[in-house]
Design a protein around this motif. Structure first.
Motif, PDB file in Angstrom:
ATOM      1  N   GLU A  38     132.385  26.832  94.619  1.00 32.93           N
ATOM      2  CA  GLU A  38     130.965  26.647  94.875  1.00 32.93           C
ATOM      3  C   GLU A  38     130.587  25.160  94.771  1.00 32.93           C
ATOM      4  O   GLU A  38     131.279  24.365  94.152  1.00 32.93           O
ATOM      5  CB  GLU A  38     130.136  27.479  93.894  1.00 32.93           C
ATOM      6  CG  GLU A  38     130.143  26.954  92.467  1.00 32.93           C
ATOM      7  CD  GLU A  38     129.078  27.607  91.602  1.00 32.93           C
ATOM      8  OE1 GLU A  38     129.306  27.761  90.402  1.00 32.93           O
ATOM      9  OE2 GLU A  38     128.010  27.956  92.147  1.00 32.93           O
ATOM     10  N   GLU A  39     129.475  24.832  95.434  1.00 33.20           N
ATOM     11  CA  GLU A  39     128.944  23.471  95.525  1.00 33.20           C
ATOM     12  C   GLU A  39     129.851  22.556  96.353  1.00 33.20           C
ATOM     13  O   GLU A  39     129.693  21.339  96.332  1.00 33.20           O
ATOM     14  CB  GLU A  39     128.754  22.845  94.119  1.00 33.20           C
ATOM     15  CG  GLU A  39     127.860  23.625  93.175  1.00 33.20           C
ATOM     16  CD  GLU A  39     126.453  23.785  93.711  1.00 33.20           C
ATOM     17  OE1 GLU A  39     125.820  24.783  93.426  1.00 33.20           O
ATOM     18  OE2 GLU A  39     126.011  22.894  94.473  1.00 33.20           O
ATOM     19  N   HIS A  64     126.037  25.377  84.814  1.00 34.94           N
ATOM     20  CA  HIS A  64     124.839  25.830  84.121  1.00 34.94           C
ATOM     21  C   HIS A  64     125.114  25.857  82.616  1.00 34.94           C
ATOM     22  O   HIS A  64     126.188  26.289  82.185  1.00 34.94           O
ATOM     23  CB  HIS A  64     124.420  27.230  84.572  1.00 34.94           C
ATOM     24  CG  HIS A  64     123.940  27.278  85.990  1.00 34.94           C
ATOM     25  ND1 HIS A  64     124.778  27.443  87.063  1.00 34.94           N
ATOM     26  CD2 HIS A  64     122.688  27.138  86.513  1.00 34.94           C
ATOM     27  CE1 HIS A  64     124.092  27.449  88.167  1.00 34.94           C
ATOM     28  NE2 HIS A  64     122.813  27.251  87.871  1.00 34.94           N
ATOM     29  N   GLY A  93     124.750  36.264  91.872  1.00 35.67           N
ATOM     30  CA  GLY A  93     124.189  36.492  90.549  1.00 35.67           C
ATOM     31  C   GLY A  93     125.301  36.707  89.527  1.00 35.67           C
ATOM     32  O   GLY A  93     126.284  35.963  89.468  1.00 35.67           O
ATOM     33  N   CYS A 137     132.729  36.911  93.284  1.00 31.33           N
ATOM     34  CA  CYS A 137     131.686  36.734  94.302  1.00 31.33           C
ATOM     35  C   CYS A 137     132.389  36.655  95.661  1.00 31.33           C
ATOM     36  O   CYS A 137     133.076  35.677  95.953  1.00 31.33           O
ATOM     37  CB  CYS A 137     130.876  35.472  94.014  1.00 31.33           C
ATOM     38  SG  CYS A 137     129.595  35.152  95.239  1.00 31.33           S
ATOM     39  N   ASP A 172     125.981  28.257  96.675  1.00 27.06           N
ATOM     40  CA  ASP A 172     125.615  28.394  95.276  1.00 27.06           C
ATOM     41  C   ASP A 172     125.992  29.813  94.845  1.00 27.06           C
ATOM     42  O   ASP A 172     125.357  30.788  95.256  1.00 27.06           O
ATOM     43  CB  ASP A 172     124.118  28.144  95.091  1.00 27.06           C
ATOM     44  CG  ASP A 172     123.728  28.132  93.615  1.00 27.06           C
ATOM     45  OD1 ASP A 172     122.559  27.853  93.324  1.00 27.06           O
ATOM     46  OD2 ASP A 172     124.597  28.416  92.751  1.00 27.06           O
ATOM     47  N   ARG A 173     127.050  29.943  94.047  1.00 30.17           N
ATOM     48  CA  ARG A 173     127.542  31.262  93.683  1.00 30.17           C
ATOM     49  C   ARG A 173     126.481  32.077  92.962  1.00 30.17           C
ATOM     50  O   ARG A 173     126.350  33.289  93.177  1.00 30.17           O
ATOM     51  CB  ARG A 173     128.793  31.118  92.788  1.00 30.17           C
ATOM     52  CG  ARG A 173     129.618  32.397  92.612  1.00 30.17           C
ATOM     53  CD  ARG A 173     130.348  32.421  91.297  1.00 30.17           C
ATOM     54  NE  ARG A 173     129.383  32.488  90.191  1.00 30.17           N
ATOM     55  CZ  ARG A 173     128.789  33.602  89.784  1.00 30.17           C
ATOM     56  NH1 ARG A 173     129.057  34.741  90.367  1.00 30.17           N
ATOM     57  NH2 ARG A 173     127.910  33.587  88.797  1.00 30.17           N
ATOM     58  N   GLU A 174     125.688  31.441  92.088  1.00 29.01           N
ATOM     59  CA  GLU A 174     124.677  32.168  91.334  1.00 29.01           C
ATOM     60  C   GLU A 174     123.581  32.706  92.254  1.00 29.01           C
ATOM     61  O   GLU A 174     123.029  33.780  92.023  1.00 29.01           O
ATOM     62  CB  GLU A 174     124.067  31.267  90.242  1.00 29.01           C
ATOM     63  CG  GLU A 174     124.994  31.006  89.060  1.00 29.01           C
ATOM     64  CD  GLU A 174     126.111  30.033  89.414  1.00 29.01           C
ATOM     65  OE1 GLU A 174     125.957  29.254  90.368  1.00 29.01           O
ATOM     66  OE2 GLU A 174     127.170  30.064  88.736  1.00 29.01           O
ATOM     67  N   GLU A 175     123.240  31.954  93.284  1.00 33.60           N
ATOM     68  CA  GLU A 175     122.225  32.418  94.231  1.00 33.60           C
ATOM     69  C   GLU A 175     122.758  33.554  95.101  1.00 33.60           C
ATOM     70  O   GLU A 175     122.032  34.492  95.439  1.00 33.60           O
ATOM     71  CB  GLU A 175     121.768  31.260  95.121  1.00 33.60           C
ATOM     72  CG  GLU A 175     120.722  31.660  96.162  1.00 33.60           C
ATOM     73  CD  GLU A 175     120.349  30.499  97.053  1.00 33.60           C
ATOM     74  OE1 GLU A 175     120.832  29.378  96.787  1.00 33.60           O
ATOM     75  OE2 GLU A 175     119.614  30.732  98.028  1.00 33.60           O
ATOM     76  N   LEU A 176     124.025  33.492  95.471  1.00 35.68           N
ATOM     77  CA  LEU A 176     124.594  34.491  96.364  1.00 35.68           C
ATOM     78  C   LEU A 176     124.921  35.794  95.644  1.00 35.68           C
ATOM     79  O   LEU A 176     124.648  36.875  96.163  1.00 35.68           O
ATOM     80  CB  LEU A 176     125.857  33.936  97.042  1.00 35.68           C
ATOM     81  CG  LEU A 176     125.658  32.739  97.990  1.00 35.68           C
ATOM     82  CD1 LEU A 176     126.991  32.195  98.453  1.00 35.68           C
ATOM     83  CD2 LEU A 176     124.801  33.147  99.184  1.00 35.68           C
ATOM     84  N   LEU A 187     124.064  31.403  83.545  1.00 38.37           N
ATOM     85  CA  LEU A 187     124.191  31.939  84.896  1.00 38.37           C
ATOM     86  C   LEU A 187     125.617  31.920  85.394  1.00 38.37           C
ATOM     87  O   LEU A 187     125.939  32.582  86.388  1.00 38.37           O
ATOM     88  CB  LEU A 187     123.282  31.159  85.864  1.00 38.37           C
ATOM     89  CG  LEU A 187     121.784  31.257  85.583  1.00 38.37           C
ATOM     90  CD1 LEU A 187     121.001  30.444  86.593  1.00 38.37           C
ATOM     91  CD2 LEU A 187     121.324  32.704  85.580  1.00 38.37           C
TER      92      LEU A 187
END
Length: 785
Positions: free
Chosen positions: A42-43, A134, A102, A107, A96-100, A165
Motif C-alpha cells: 500500500e501507498e 497508523h 478496513g 486485503c 490505501d489498504r485501510e480505505e479499501l 487501523l
C-alpha cells in the motif's frame, strides 16, 4: 481450378483447426478455476509495474491489442490499467489498504481480464500488503477511575482500549502503564482480535496517604519501527462503599434486522446495588464507546434501554460490541458487554455493469454478440444469489459466462421490415425475500432500405382561414412520416396540380417543402370564394423515391366587413318617403317597417334596430328585432304634424357595423279607417255582443256621406304620394342593388335585383307590411359542392 480447390480445402482445414483450438482453450479455461494473484504494498506510487500480462498469459505483445484486452473491476473505480503496447499491468492510483478493506486481512482486490476473438475471462487477485502507517489512538485521552481504598490487591479494572487501523504485526500488540508502583497492566484480546487493557492493583491503596494517582497508559504496535499512543488515567481513591452495582448478565447478545426502525429498543440491561439511598441508585452509561457506537445507539441512563438512533447496514458492519457501565451514587460501578449481531435483509438490488454494446446490427447478419455485461449483489446468502433474464418474445438470447458475466446474442438474422428497433430490458433479480431486481434497457437498431412511402397523418385536412387575411399568412400544416431511416425518411412536400384547371392555385397558396407549412399568398374574400381544395404530395429522398398525397380543403371564414344595407325605405331618392299616421291611432299602431340586409353571414348578419333621434322623443318606438316602427302612446292635438325619425340598423359582428335611415311621418285628421286595432283587440271585438255590431252598422250608414268625402281626400293625397314615388320617393328602383349582399338569415348571396311590394292591408285586423318573395332567375346560383 485445381489451385482454387486446394485453397478452398486449405481454408476449410484452417477454420476447423481454429474451432478445435477454441473448444480446447475454453475447456482449459474452465478447468483452471483457481485465480492468479499479484501483490503490491500500500501507498505505492501510481504507475508501479505489477506484472507483465502478456508474458503471464503466454501471448505476444500485439495479441493483447488485437483481442481487445481490457481490465474489468467491480464498481466504477479502476485501480489497475493495462498498457496494450508492452502488456504491462500498472498501478492506476496510490492504494490505501485501510480505505479499501478496513480490518479485513488479507486485503484482496478482484478483477478480470476480458479477451475477445474468442471471448475469454481470466480472473486475477491483487493483494494489498499493509505498512505501518497508523499509530494506535485511544478513544479517550483522559480516563477517570474511582477506587475504594479497601480495594484488595489483584483487583482487575477494565480500561478504555486504543485502535490501530493497521493489521497483522503492524496492529496494536500490547499496553504498558507508568509509574507502576501500585499497578501493572494486562493485555487481552476480544473475539474480533482487538486488544484491550486491564489494570491490575498490586498494592493496597491508602486514601489518607495518597487520595489520587495519575498514570500514563501506553499502547504499542508491532511495526518496525513501532508506533505508540498514550492516554492519561486519573485514579481517585474513595472512602468505603462496600457494594458495587452488579448486572443480571455479564454478557448480552441480541440479533437485530438491519432494516429496524429508528428509536426501536434493541435490548434492556439491568443492574442492582445492595446499598441504600444514593449509594444504591444505579445509572447507566456507555463505557469508552467509539464514535460509531455513540452515533448508532442511545442508552437510557435510568431504564437501561438501548435504542437505535441510526439505520444499520449489514454490508458496512455486521457486529457491534458495546460495553455498558452501571454506576451507583458512591462512585462504584459494574461492567457488562452487549453483542449486537446485525441480521442481513435483502435491501440491496443487484447491480449490472455494461462492458460493451454493438448497435446498429445489419438486418441479415447471423448470430451476433450485441452486449457483454457483468452482475453483482452485495447482500449475502440467497439475498446475494442472482438470476438474469430478458423478455421471451425477443429474437435474442442471454448466455452466461464465468464470474457472473453474460453475453447478449441474436437468435439469427433480423428483419427491419418486421421491426426496425428493439428495446431490450435486461432484468437482474436476486433470490431474497422479497426479491429485488434491477432493469437495464438496451436499444438495438437495424439497418434500413427504402421500402416505405411517406404516410400523411390524415388523408384529408380541413383548414380554416378568416377572410381579409394578410398575405403570406400561415394557415396550417400537413405532416407526413416515413418509417424508413436516414435519407430514406427525409420528406419533401409539394403542391400537385389542381383537379379544377380554372382554379388559380399558384396565386392562392404555397407550401414549405421542408416542414409542410401552408401559406395564403393573397387576401381571401369570403363573398367571392368560400372554399377550395388543394392536393399535397410528400416524397422521400430514397433511391428510387417513393411518394404519397393528401387532400387539403381550405374553408374561408366570414369577417364582418359589410355594413347593413337598407332596402326600405330607400335613401337615394330625390324626394323623401312620408308615412301617414291618423291622429286617432292608439299606442302600438304600426307606422312602417325598416327592411335591411347584410352581405356577411352568421352572427355578422344578425341585425338589430334602434331609434337614435326623433322630433318628439317618446312618441314613436322601433322594435329591435324586426324593424317595425310603432306609436308608443296615444296621439294628441298638441303633437306636431310632421315628425322626423332617425333609425340605426346595426349588425352583431365584432366590431359591429351600422347604417342609418331617416323616416318622415305625417299626422293626419279624418283618415279613412285610421284606427286598425291590434290582433288582440280585433279578437275581442269579434267576440262582442251582436247589438254592438248593429249599432256600428247604423252609425256607418248615417256617416256614409262623410266617409265618401274622406275617401276622396285620401285618394288625392295618395295620388300626390304616387307621383312623388315615381320621382324617386319610396318606391323600389328598377335597377340592380350592389352585388354580393347576404340576406338577414344568411341563406346566400344576392347577386340579382329584388322587387318588393309594400302594401297596407286596411281591411284586416293587423296593420303590417307584407313583402312578396323575390323572383330569382334560373341558373343564378351554381352548385358549389
Amino acid at each position: 481450378m485445381a489451385e482454387s480447390a486446394m485453397e478452398a480445402r486449405g481454408d476449410s482445414f484452417l477454420r476447423q483447426r481454429q474451432v478445435l483450438f477454441l473448444f480446447v482453450f475454453l475447456g482449459v479455461s474452465l478447468a483452471e478455476s483457481e485465480s492468479r494473484r499479484y501483490s503490491v504494498v500500500e501507498e505505492t506510487e501510481r504507475g508501479f509495474l505489477i506484472a507483465n500480462l502478456a508474458k503471464d498469459l503466454g501471448l505476444g505483445v500485439g495479441e493483447l491489442a488485437v483481442r481487445g484486452a481490457q481490465v474489468v473491476s467491480k464498481g466504477n473505480r479502476q485501480h489497475i490499467q493495462l498498457n496494450h503496447q508492452n502488456g504491462d499491468l500498472l498501478l492506476h492510483e496510490k492504494l490505501d489498504r485501510e480505505e479499501l478493506c478496513g480490518p479485513t486481512e488479507p486485503c484482496v482486490l478482484h478483477f478480470q481480464i476480458l479477451l475477445q476473438n474468442p471471448l475469454q475471462f481470466i480472473t486475477y487477485e491483487l493483494q494489498v500488503i499493509d505498512v505501518n502507517d497508523h499509530s494506535p489512538v485511544f478513544f479517550e485521552h483522559e480516563m477517570q477511575l474511582k477506587l475504594l481504598e479497601n480495594t484488595p490487591p489483584g483487583t482487575i479494572i477494565p480500561l478504555g482500549n486504543a485502535e490501530d487501523l493497521d493489521v497483522g504485526r503492524n496492529s496494536l500488540q500490547n499496553y504498558t502503564v507508568t509509574p507502576n508502583s501500585h499497578f501493572h497492566v494486562l493485555t487481552r484480546s476480544r473475539r474480533d482480535g482487538r486488544k484491550y487493557p486491564l489494570l491490575v492493583l498490586d498494592k493496597a491503596l491508602d486514601r489518607e496517604e495518597q487520595p489520587e494517582l495519575i498514570l500514563t497508559l501506553t499502547a504499542l504496535d508491532g511495526g518496525s519501527p513501532p508506533r505508540s499512543g498514550i492516554a492519561q488515567v486519573h485514579i481517585v481513591v474513595l472512602d468505603i462503599n462496600d457494594n458495587a452495582p452488579e448486572f443480571t448478565q455479564s454478557l448480552y447478545e441480541v440479533q437485530v434486522l438491519e432494516n429496524s426502525p429508528i428509536n426501536s429498543v434493541l435490548v434492556t440491561v439491568s443492574a442492582s446495588d445492595l446499598d441504600t439511598g444514593n449509594l444504591g441508585t444505579v445509572s447507566y452509561a456507555f463505557f469508552h464507546a467509539s464514535e460509531e457506537i455513540r452515533k448508532t445507539f442511545q442508552l437510557n441512563p435510568i431504564t437501561g434501554d438501548i435504542q437505535l438512533v441510526k439505520y444499520l447496514n449489514y454490508e458496512v458492519m455486521n457486529t457491534y460490541e458495546v460495553d455498558i457501565e452501571a454506576k451507583d451514587g458512591g462512585g462504584l460501578s459494574g461492567k457488562t458487554t452487549v453483542i449486537v449481531q446485525v441480521v442481513d435483509v435483502n435491501d440491496n438490488p443487484p447491480e449490472l455493469t455494461l462492458s460493451s454494446i454493438a448497435s446498429p446490427i445489419p438486418e441479415n447478419s447471423p448470430e451476433t454478440v450485441v452486449a457483454v455485461f457483468s452482475v453483482s449483489d452485495p447482500d449475502s446468502g440467497d439475498n446475494g444469489r442472482i438470476m438474469c433474464s430478458i423478455e421471451s418474445n425477443l429474437p435474442f438470447n442471454l448466455k452466461p459466462s464465468e464470474e457472473n458475466f453474460y453475453t447478449l446474442v441474436t437468435n439469427g438474422a433480423l428483419d427491419r421490415e418486421s421491426q426496425a428497433e428493439y428495446n431490450i430490458t435486461i432484468t437482474v433479480s436476486d433470490l431474497g425475500t422479497p426479491r429485488l431486481k434491477t432493469q437495464h434497457n438496451i436499444t438495438v437498431t437495424v439497418s434500413d432500405v427504402n421500402d416505405n412511402a411517406p404516410a400523411f397523418s390524415q388523408t384529408t385536412y380541413t383548414l380554416r382561414v378568416r377572410e381579409n387575411n394578410s398575405p403570406a399568412l400561415h394557415i396550417g400544416t400537413v405532416s407526413a412520416t416515413d418509417r424508413d431511416a436516414g435519407a430514406n425518411a427525409q420528406v419533401t412536400y409539394s403542391l400537385l396540380p389542381p383537379r379544377d384547371p380554372h382554379l388559380p392555385l399558384a396565386s392562392l397558396v404555397s407550401i414549405n417543402a421542408d416542414n409542410g407549412q401552408l401559406f395564403a399568398l393573397r387576401s381571401l374574400d369570403y363573398e367571392a370564394l368560400q372554399a377550395f381544395e388543394v392536393r399535397v404530395g410528400a416524397a422521400d429522398r430514397g433511391s428510387p423515391a417513393l411518394s404519397s398525397q393528401a387532400l387539403v380543403r381550405v374553408l374561408v371564414l366570414d369577417d364582418n366587413d359589410n355594413a347593413p344595407f337598407v332596402l326600405y325605405p330607400l335613401q337615394n331618392g330625390s324626394a323623401p318617403c312620408t308615412e301617414l299616421v291618423p291622429r286617432a291611432a292608439e299606442a302600438g299602431y304600426l307606422v312602417t317597417k325598416v327592411v335591411a340586409v347584410d352581405g356577411d353571414s352568421g352572427q355578422n348578419a344578425w341585425l338589430s334596430f334602434q331609434l337614435l333621434k326623433a322630433t318628439e322623443p317618446g312618441l314613436f318606438g322601433v322594435w329591435a328585432h324586426n324593424g317595425e316602427v310603432r306609436t308608443a302612446r296615444l296621439l294628441s292635438e298638441r303633437d306636431a304634424v310632421r315628425h322626423r325619425l332617425l333609425v340605426l340598423v346595426k349588425d352583431n359582428g365584432e366590431p359591429p357595423l351600422s347604417a342609418s335611415v331617416t323616416l318622415h311621418v305625417l299626422l293626419v285628421d279624418g283618415f279613412s279607417q285610421p284606427y286598425l286595432p291590434l290582433p288582440d283587440v280585433a279578437a275581442a271585438e269579434a267576440r262582442a255582443d251582436p247589438l254592438t255590431v248593429y249599432l256600428v252598422i247604423a252609425l256607418a250608414s248615417v256617416s256614409s256621406l262623410f266617409l265618401c268625402s274622406a275617401l276622396a281626400f285620401v285618394a288625392v293625397r295618395l295620388c300626390r304620394r304616387s307621383g312623388a314615388a315615381s320621382g324617386g320617393g319610396c318606391a323600389v328602383p328598377e335597377g340592380h342593388f350592389p352585388g354580393h349582399l347576404v340576406d338577414v338569415s344568411g341563406a346566400g348571396t344576392l347577386s340579382q335585383s329584388y322587387r318588393y311590394e309594400v302594401c297596407l292591408a286596411g281591411g284586416t285586423g293587423t296593420s303590417e307590411f307584407k313583402f312578396l318573395k323575390p323572383i330569382i332567375p334560373s341558373g343564378l346560383f351554381q352548385d358549389t359542392e
